[in-house]
Write a protein that holds these residues in place. Structure first.
Motif, PDB file in Angstrom:
ATOM      1  N   ASN A   1      24.521  57.146  70.889  1.00 28.89           N
ATOM      2  CA  ASN A   1      24.032  58.349  70.204  1.00 28.89           C
ATOM      3  C   ASN A   1      23.956  59.543  71.150  1.00 28.89           C
ATOM      4  O   ASN A   1      24.254  60.676  70.763  1.00 28.89           O
ATOM      5  CB  ASN A   1      22.660  58.093  69.581  1.00 28.89           C
ATOM      6  CG  ASN A   1      22.738  57.162  68.396  1.00 28.89           C
ATOM      7  OD1 ASN A   1      23.765  57.051  67.733  1.00 28.89           O
ATOM      8  ND2 ASN A   1      21.654  56.449  68.135  1.00 28.89           N
TER       9      ASN A   1
ATOM     10  N   ARG B   1      10.748  49.740  72.575  1.00 32.51           N
ATOM     11  CA  ARG B   1       9.496  50.512  72.459  1.00 32.51           C
ATOM     12  C   ARG B   1       8.927  50.423  71.049  1.00 32.51           C
ATOM     13  O   ARG B   1       7.719  50.304  70.871  1.00 32.51           O
ATOM     14  CB  ARG B   1       9.738  51.978  72.828  1.00 32.51           C
ATOM     15  CG  ARG B   1       9.751  52.225  74.297  1.00 32.51           C
ATOM     16  CD  ARG B   1       9.762  53.722  74.618  1.00 32.51           C
ATOM     17  NE  ARG B   1      10.466  53.933  75.853  1.00 32.51           N
ATOM     18  CZ  ARG B   1      11.720  54.336  75.963  1.00 32.51           C
ATOM     19  NH1 ARG B   1      12.418  54.646  74.900  1.00 32.51           N
ATOM     20  NH2 ARG B   1      12.278  54.479  77.138  1.00 32.51           N
ATOM     21  N   THR B   2       9.790  50.506  70.048  1.00 35.57           N
ATOM     22  CA  THR B   2       9.355  50.489  68.651  1.00 35.57           C
ATOM     23  C   THR B   2       8.607  49.212  68.303  1.00 35.57           C
ATOM     24  O   THR B   2       7.612  49.240  67.589  1.00 35.57           O
ATOM     25  CB  THR B   2      10.568  50.663  67.712  1.00 35.57           C
ATOM     26  OG1 THR B   2      11.170  51.933  67.983  1.00 35.57           O
ATOM     27  CG2 THR B   2      10.165  50.595  66.255  1.00 35.57           C
TER      28      THR B   2
ATOM     29  N   ASP C   1      21.414  53.635  71.951  1.00 40.13           N
ATOM     30  CA  ASP C   1      20.821  54.853  72.519  1.00 40.13           C
ATOM     31  C   ASP C   1      21.872  55.635  73.288  1.00 40.13           C
ATOM     32  O   ASP C   1      21.990  56.860  73.143  1.00 40.13           O
ATOM     33  CB  ASP C   1      19.663  54.519  73.470  1.00 40.13           C
ATOM     34  CG  ASP C   1      18.400  54.078  72.760  1.00 40.13           C
ATOM     35  OD1 ASP C   1      18.294  54.244  71.529  1.00 40.13           O
ATOM     36  OD2 ASP C   1      17.500  53.553  73.448  1.00 40.13           O
TER      37      ASP C   1
ATOM     38  N   SER D   1      18.114  48.085  72.342  1.00 45.46           N
ATOM     39  CA  SER D   1      18.123  49.384  73.004  1.00 45.46           C
ATOM     40  C   SER D   1      16.702  49.657  73.492  1.00 45.46           C
ATOM     41  O   SER D   1      15.743  48.999  73.054  1.00 45.46           O
ATOM     42  CB  SER D   1      18.563  50.484  72.026  1.00 45.46           C
ATOM     43  OG  SER D   1      17.557  50.695  71.043  1.00 45.46           O
ATOM     44  N   ALA D   2      16.547  50.630  74.369  1.00 46.43           N
ATOM     45  CA  ALA D   2      15.202  50.990  74.839  1.00 46.43           C
ATOM     46  C   ALA D   2      14.347  51.466  73.669  1.00 46.43           C
ATOM     47  O   ALA D   2      13.149  51.158  73.601  1.00 46.43           O
ATOM     48  CB  ALA D   2      15.289  52.066  75.921  1.00 46.43           C
ATOM     49  N   THR D   3      14.945  52.188  72.730  1.00 44.54           N
ATOM     50  CA  THR D   3      14.205  52.658  71.550  1.00 44.54           C
ATOM     51  C   THR D   3      13.702  51.474  70.726  1.00 44.54           C
ATOM     52  O   THR D   3      12.543  51.447  70.303  1.00 44.54           O
ATOM     53  CB  THR D   3      15.085  53.581  70.684  1.00 44.54           C
ATOM     54  OG1 THR D   3      15.463  54.720  71.469  1.00 44.54           O
ATOM     55  CG2 THR D   3      14.353  54.039  69.441  1.00 44.54           C
ATOM     56  N   ASP D   4      14.574  50.486  70.493  1.00 43.38           N
ATOM     57  CA  ASP D   4      14.166  49.279  69.762  1.00 43.38           C
ATOM     58  C   ASP D   4      12.989  48.602  70.448  1.00 43.38           C
ATOM     59  O   ASP D   4      12.001  48.230  69.805  1.00 43.38           O
ATOM     60  CB  ASP D   4      15.311  48.258  69.699  1.00 43.38           C
ATOM     61  CG  ASP D   4      16.442  48.652  68.780  1.00 43.38           C
ATOM     62  OD1 ASP D   4      16.234  49.460  67.862  1.00 43.38           O
ATOM     63  OD2 ASP D   4      17.559  48.124  68.995  1.00 43.38           O
TER      64      ASP D   4
END
Length: 192
Positions: free
Chosen positions: A177, A81-82, A174, A76-79
């Motif tokens: 959710n 970036r993290t 993402d 995901s984009a969140t993953d």
């Protein structure tokens, strides 16, 4: 037939070649099927790897089988970036010039100079499904989903048509959710 289709959340996962798998898990080792997935012939494996980026590591990421002709990581984009990976939004298999990472298994490591993507939302359809829904391979459509308090119309959804597919839409965690997706959620193509 219904004009609707199931909307599934596709969590972070890794596709590997047999050669990469043997580096990660040992020579002669084979994939161990954990459970079948909705797409015919696709399955989640018992084996897991760590995905290492520039800033952090995602531990215990699932491998999906069968083996592929190229290594690919879908986050995901969140993953992304993290862990510090610059991953573009792409269709599966379109990895040229995509993000880089390192895969770590119990027996070794594989450096990937490209292959990390954020999977573009898509619908898997058989040719009969596509005809029924009035779309063809590579069409880009909108999909309407109804959830409690977070109904949405999702754009830029690619139709992928093959007689090897089963009718299902895939979104990442993402997106799932954001719309409060749930098991059994259905979508339908929305005419703008």
């Amino acid at each position: 037939m219904s004009q609707k289709f199931i909307v599934e959340t596709s969590a972070r996962h890794v596709h590997v070649t047999k050669e990469a798998f043997e580096v990660l898990f040992g020579a002669g080792k084979e994939l161990t099927k954990k459970k079948d997935l909705s797409q015919p012939g696709q399955f989640a494996c018992e084996e897991r790897v760590d995905v290492v980026g520039e800033k952090n590591t995602l531990k215990n990421v699932s491998i999906l089988g069968p083996f592929r002709s190229a290594n690919q990581v879908e986050l995901s984009a969140t993953d992304a970036r993290t862990v510090g990976i610059k991953a573009p939004v792409r269709e599966s298999g379109d990895v040229a010039g995509s993000g880089a990472c390192k895969l770590v298994g119990p027996c070794g490591e594989v450096e990937m100079s490209e292959g990390v993507i954020i999977a573009k939302r898509h619908i898997h359809l058989t040719p009969a499904d596509a005809e029924e829904l009035g779309v063809k391979d590579k069409d880009v459509v909108y999909v309407k989903v109804d959830t409690n308090g977070r109904s949405a119309i999702l754009g830029d959804v690619v139709c992928r048509v093959s007689d090897k597919f089963a009718r299902a839409m895939h979104i990442d965690t993402d997106e799932s959710n954001a719309i409060s997706a749930f098991n059994g959620l259905e979508g339908e193509i929305y005419k703008v």
